[in-house]
Design a protein around this motif. Sequence first.
Motif, PDB file in Angstrom:
ATOM      1  N   THR A  59       0.833  -1.197   0.000  1.00  0.00           N
ATOM      2  CA  THR A  59       0.000   0.000   0.000  1.00  0.00           C
ATOM      3  C   THR A  59       0.868   1.247   0.000  1.00  0.00           C
ATOM      4  O   THR A  59       2.028   1.208   0.422  1.00  0.00           O
ATOM      5  CB  THR A  59      -0.941   0.005   1.237  1.00  0.00           C
ATOM      6  OG1 THR A  59      -1.861   1.083   1.105  1.00  0.00           O
ATOM      7  CG2 THR A  59      -0.177   0.138   2.535  1.00  0.00           C
ATOM      8  N   GLY A  60       0.289   2.329  -0.465  1.00  0.00           N
ATOM      9  CA  GLY A  60       0.971   3.614  -0.415  1.00  0.00           C
ATOM     10  C   GLY A  60       0.948   4.167   1.001  1.00  0.00           C
ATOM     11  O   GLY A  60      -0.050   4.044   1.708  1.00  0.00           O
ATOM     12  N   ASP A  62       0.494   7.072   2.680  1.00  0.00           N
ATOM     13  CA  ASP A  62       0.035   8.460   2.709  1.00  0.00           C
ATOM     14  C   ASP A  62       0.152   9.063   4.100  1.00  0.00           C
ATOM     15  O   ASP A  62       0.337  10.269   4.241  1.00  0.00           O
ATOM     16  CB  ASP A  62      -1.413   8.549   2.222  1.00  0.00           C
ATOM     17  CG  ASP A  62      -1.538   8.258   0.742  1.00  0.00           C
ATOM     18  OD1 ASP A  62      -0.617   8.629  -0.024  1.00  0.00           O
ATOM     19  OD2 ASP A  62      -2.543   7.651   0.338  1.00  0.00           O
ATOM     20  N   TYR A  65       4.267   9.902   4.367  1.00  0.00           N
ATOM     21  CA  TYR A  65       4.851   9.878   3.017  1.00  0.00           C
ATOM     22  C   TYR A  65       6.356  10.145   3.026  1.00  0.00           C
ATOM     23  O   TYR A  65       7.096   9.564   2.239  1.00  0.00           O
ATOM     24  CB  TYR A  65       4.130  10.902   2.138  1.00  0.00           C
ATOM     25  CG  TYR A  65       4.498  10.814   0.684  1.00  0.00           C
ATOM     26  CD1 TYR A  65       3.832   9.944  -0.161  1.00  0.00           C
ATOM     27  CD2 TYR A  65       5.511  11.600   0.152  1.00  0.00           C
ATOM     28  CE1 TYR A  65       4.155   9.845  -1.503  1.00  0.00           C
ATOM     29  CE2 TYR A  65       5.847  11.506  -1.183  1.00  0.00           C
ATOM     30  CZ  TYR A  65       5.173  10.633  -2.010  1.00  0.00           C
ATOM     31  OH  TYR A  65       5.511  10.543  -3.327  1.00  0.00           O
ATOM     32  N   HIS A 110       3.999  12.270  -9.601  1.00  0.00           N
ATOM     33  CA  HIS A 110       3.618  10.912  -9.254  1.00  0.00           C
ATOM     34  C   HIS A 110       4.402   9.948 -10.147  1.00  0.00           C
ATOM     35  O   HIS A 110       5.048  10.371 -11.099  1.00  0.00           O
ATOM     36  CB  HIS A 110       2.113  10.743  -9.489  1.00  0.00           C
ATOM     37  CG  HIS A 110       1.458   9.683  -8.657  1.00  0.00           C
ATOM     38  ND1 HIS A 110       1.438   9.714  -7.283  1.00  0.00           N
ATOM     39  CD2 HIS A 110       0.778   8.575  -9.012  1.00  0.00           C
ATOM     40  CE1 HIS A 110       0.772   8.668  -6.824  1.00  0.00           C
ATOM     41  NE2 HIS A 110       0.368   7.958  -7.859  1.00  0.00           N
ATOM     42  N   ASP A 129      -1.782   2.633 -11.146  1.00  0.00           N
ATOM     43  CA  ASP A 129      -1.243   3.416 -10.040  1.00  0.00           C
ATOM     44  C   ASP A 129      -0.965   2.497  -8.849  1.00  0.00           C
ATOM     45  O   ASP A 129      -1.852   2.231  -8.033  1.00  0.00           O
ATOM     46  CB  ASP A 129      -2.242   4.511  -9.650  1.00  0.00           C
ATOM     47  CG  ASP A 129      -1.709   5.425  -8.561  1.00  0.00           C
ATOM     48  OD1 ASP A 129      -0.605   5.176  -8.035  1.00  0.00           O
ATOM     49  OD2 ASP A 129      -2.420   6.406  -8.241  1.00  0.00           O
ATOM     50  N   HIS A 131       0.629   3.063  -6.154  1.00  0.00           N
ATOM     51  CA  HIS A 131       0.526   3.737  -4.863  1.00  0.00           C
ATOM     52  C   HIS A 131      -0.901   3.691  -4.316  1.00  0.00           C
ATOM     53  O   HIS A 131      -1.118   3.734  -3.106  1.00  0.00           O
ATOM     54  CB  HIS A 131       0.985   5.198  -4.977  1.00  0.00           C
ATOM     55  CG  HIS A 131       1.044   5.915  -3.673  1.00  0.00           C
ATOM     56  ND1 HIS A 131       2.078   5.733  -2.776  1.00  0.00           N
ATOM     57  CD2 HIS A 131       0.206   6.797  -3.082  1.00  0.00           C
ATOM     58  CE1 HIS A 131       1.872   6.476  -1.705  1.00  0.00           C
ATOM     59  NE2 HIS A 131       0.737   7.134  -1.866  1.00  0.00           N
ATOM     60  N   HIS A 132      -1.849   3.587  -5.207  1.00  0.00           N
ATOM     61  CA  HIS A 132      -3.258   3.535  -4.804  1.00  0.00           C
ATOM     62  C   HIS A 132      -3.857   2.169  -5.128  1.00  0.00           C
ATOM     63  O   HIS A 132      -4.890   2.057  -5.783  1.00  0.00           O
ATOM     64  CB  HIS A 132      -4.048   4.677  -5.453  1.00  0.00           C
ATOM     65  CG  HIS A 132      -3.608   6.021  -4.973  1.00  0.00           C
ATOM     66  ND1 HIS A 132      -2.872   6.887  -5.749  1.00  0.00           N
ATOM     67  CD2 HIS A 132      -3.769   6.622  -3.767  1.00  0.00           C
ATOM     68  CE1 HIS A 132      -2.609   7.974  -5.046  1.00  0.00           C
ATOM     69  NE2 HIS A 132      -3.136   7.839  -3.837  1.00  0.00           N
ATOM     70  N   THR A 135      -4.770   0.647  -8.878  1.00  0.00           N
ATOM     71  CA  THR A 135      -5.921   1.184  -9.605  1.00  0.00           C
ATOM     72  C   THR A 135      -5.585   1.378 -11.073  1.00  0.00           C
ATOM     73  O   THR A 135      -4.532   1.911 -11.411  1.00  0.00           O
ATOM     74  CB  THR A 135      -6.341   2.551  -9.000  1.00  0.00           C
ATOM     75  OG1 THR A 135      -6.657   2.360  -7.630  1.00  0.00           O
ATOM     76  CG2 THR A 135      -7.514   3.155  -9.734  1.00  0.00           C
ATOM     77  N   LEU A 145      -5.600  13.434 -11.162  1.00  0.00           N
ATOM     78  CA  LEU A 145      -4.295  13.269 -10.534  1.00  0.00           C
ATOM     79  C   LEU A 145      -3.383  14.425 -10.913  1.00  0.00           C
ATOM     80  O   LEU A 145      -2.661  14.964 -10.065  1.00  0.00           O
ATOM     81  CB  LEU A 145      -3.674  11.927 -10.952  1.00  0.00           C
ATOM     82  CG  LEU A 145      -2.331  11.558 -10.356  1.00  0.00           C
ATOM     83  CD1 LEU A 145      -2.392  11.528  -8.832  1.00  0.00           C
ATOM     84  CD2 LEU A 145      -1.879  10.202 -10.898  1.00  0.00           C
TER      85      LEU A 145
END
Length: 165
Positions: A59-60, A62, A65, A110, A129, A131-132, A135, A145
């Motif tokens: 997972t990112g 956030d 960070y 990104h 993506d 980081h998300h 997705t 984005l």
Amino acid sequence: PSLEAEPSLRMLDRLGAAAAARMAASVPDPLNTPAGVDPTTFAHASAISSLLFTEEGFTGNDADYDDPRNSCLNAVLDRRTGMPLTLSIVFLEVARRAGLRADGVNFPGHFLVVCPSVSARYPHALLIDPHHGGTVLTESMCRDLLDDTTDDDDAWDPEIGRAHV
């Protein structure tokens, strides 16, 4: 300097082998594939995303960070959390080991992964993506984005359908 790379490489090899098995078992579904994208590529990328982001829990980060460990591949592999670039590297290396072509994309503010089209029959690449949660990004999601990461109203060029980079 004292980092032992072998454990990280073994983990990437293990994840690559697991991804290859999931890709082999995946069934392309043209009805649930984004328009213009190769259903097999979509099924294979989805299998890798499911493995990494659902089963393995990548997972990112956030919440923190700027944590330096988000930039260290060995720490990302151990902690299952990172930043866009390192999570993309994990996806790219697992995809390479599993036999899926994937390339990195330096999107403004990104980092993403693209699985290019392998056939003229399917003109669109698949943009992911990591980081998300792996997705799959649509054009409108890319615009959002871009809006989130830049103040430049002219950064998106509608004539060419992509960001100025």
